[in-house]
Design a protein around this motif. Structure first.
Motif, PDB file in Angstrom:
ATOM      1  N   ILE A  81       0.959  -1.001   0.039  1.00  0.00           N
ATOM      2  CA  ILE A  81       0.043  -0.077   0.010  1.00  0.00           C
ATOM      3  C   ILE A  81       0.730   1.201   0.010  1.00  0.00           C
ATOM      4  O   ILE A  81       0.530   2.434  -0.679  1.00  0.00           O
ATOM      5  CB  ILE A  81      -0.975   0.068   1.256  1.00  0.00           C
ATOM      6  N   LYS A  82       1.907   1.168   0.844  1.00  0.00           N
ATOM      7  CA  LYS A  82       2.761   2.430   0.900  1.00  0.00           C
ATOM      8  C   LYS A  82       3.632   2.605  -0.504  1.00  0.00           C
ATOM      9  O   LYS A  82       3.633   3.726  -0.857  1.00  0.00           O
ATOM     10  CB  LYS A  82       4.063   2.159   2.010  1.00  0.00           C
ATOM     11  N   MET A  83       4.121   1.470  -0.951  1.00  0.00           N
ATOM     12  CA  MET A  83       4.739   1.314  -2.295  1.00  0.00           C
ATOM     13  C   MET A  83       3.750   1.898  -3.557  1.00  0.00           C
ATOM     14  O   MET A  83       4.200   2.922  -4.214  1.00  0.00           O
ATOM     15  CB  MET A  83       5.311   0.113  -2.956  1.00  0.00           C
ATOM     16  N   PHE A  84       2.372   1.437  -3.529  1.00  0.00           N
ATOM     17  CA  PHE A  84       1.631   1.859  -4.725  1.00  0.00           C
ATOM     18  C   PHE A  84       1.186   3.543  -4.432  1.00  0.00           C
ATOM     19  O   PHE A  84       0.982   3.776  -5.357  1.00  0.00           O
ATOM     20  CB  PHE A  84       0.128   1.416  -4.488  1.00  0.00           C
ATOM     21  N   PHE A  85       1.286   4.162  -3.251  1.00  0.00           N
ATOM     22  CA  PHE A  85       1.058   5.599  -3.140  1.00  0.00           C
ATOM     23  C   PHE A  85       2.485   6.189  -3.453  1.00  0.00           C
ATOM     24  O   PHE A  85       2.207   7.860  -3.438  1.00  0.00           O
ATOM     25  CB  PHE A  85       0.413   5.657  -1.974  1.00  0.00           C
ATOM     26  N   GLU A  86       3.593   5.791  -3.588  1.00  0.00           N
ATOM     27  CA  GLU A  86       4.911   6.686  -3.949  1.00  0.00           C
ATOM     28  C   GLU A  86       4.410   7.211  -5.438  1.00  0.00           C
ATOM     29  O   GLU A  86       4.071   6.336  -6.274  1.00  0.00           O
ATOM     30  CB  GLU A  86       5.808   5.881  -3.891  1.00  0.00           C
ATOM     31  N   GLU A  87       4.760   8.206  -5.673  1.00  0.00           N
ATOM     32  CA  GLU A  87       4.585   8.933  -6.982  1.00  0.00           C
ATOM     33  C   GLU A  87       5.673   8.209  -7.871  1.00  0.00           C
ATOM     34  O   GLU A  87       6.739   8.337  -7.657  1.00  0.00           O
ATOM     35  CB  GLU A  87       5.047  10.289  -7.092  1.00  0.00           C
ATOM     36  N   HIS A  88       5.293   7.531  -8.818  1.00  0.00           N
ATOM     37  CA  HIS A  88       6.108   7.094  -9.737  1.00  0.00           C
ATOM     38  C   HIS A  88       5.532   6.856 -11.303  1.00  0.00           C
ATOM     39  O   HIS A  88       4.532   7.249 -11.621  1.00  0.00           O
ATOM     40  CB  HIS A  88       6.154   5.450  -9.215  1.00  0.00           C
ATOM     41  N   MET A  89       6.416   6.341 -12.153  1.00  0.00           N
ATOM     42  CA  MET A  89       6.064   5.741 -13.608  1.00  0.00           C
ATOM     43  C   MET A  89       6.577   4.509 -13.806  1.00  0.00           C
ATOM     44  O   MET A  89       7.151   3.837 -13.195  1.00  0.00           O
ATOM     45  CB  MET A  89       6.723   6.873 -14.483  1.00  0.00           C
TER      46      MET A  89
END
Length: 182
Positions: A81-89
């Motif tokens: 859940i934390k990883m999914f909410f990090e801004e990324h591409m």
């Protein structure tokens, strides 16, 4: 699907964070985001022909189903859940067809750099283009079941936003495609 500007008010990421300012589908299209609605029955049934037609059109060859919930992810839940909410591409398109539950995809608008929140429910199918900055979170129900489609083998490497990601060729191509940057 409902899209609106994220309110940027601190607090639980799973809350709606609705600024009250809607975003039309045409704005999402300008950002390269594609959307379809293919109804899902209460029992989770859907028209496979419609999904297959989109898969053929966009050259998706593989698919799987992901259950994002405490039960579905077990010990990995909090970290994911934390990883999914990090801004990324990603360097590939990200496609999700929601079969159950609900959640939010946030995408960066360009050139404003504002967050657009996209509320997703069963029947919603979305394609985020390669190179778009985004993030994902569950809503307060804490569960989503989604069909994922892939062009080849799944490559879900997230590249968190930063100086090196800003110069990634895929990011550069994305910005060129939407008319921002060279």
């Amino acid at each position: 699907m409902r899209a609106y500007y994220f309110d940027n008010v601190p607090g639980d990421q799973r809350l709606p964070h609705d600024s009250g300012s809607s975003v039309p589908l045409s704005t999402l299209k300008q950002l390269g985001v594609h959307y379809w609605n293919i109804p899902v029955s209460a029992g989770g049934e859907y028209d496979v022909k419609d999904v297959d037609a989109i898969a053929r059109e966009r050259e998706y060859k593989n698919r799987d189903v992901i259950n994002v919930s405490k039960e579905g992810l077990g010990e990995a839940y909090e970290g994911k859940i934390k990883m999914f909410f990090e801004e990324h591409m990603h360097e590939d398109e990200e496609i999700r067809y929601i079969l159950g539950g609900s959640g939010f995809f946030d995408v960066r608008e360009h050139p404003t750099d504002k967050w657009i929140r996209i509320a997703m429910e069963p029947g919603d199918m979305i394609v985020l283009p390669a190179g778009i900055y985004h993030r994902f979170t569950l809503d307060e129900k804490n569960v989503i079941k989604a069909l994922r489609l892939f062009k080849d083998e799944p490559k879900w490497t997230p590249y968190n936003r930063g100086e090196s990601t800003d110069t990634n060729p895929i990011r550069h191509d994305y910005l060129h495609t939407v008319g921002v940057g060279a």
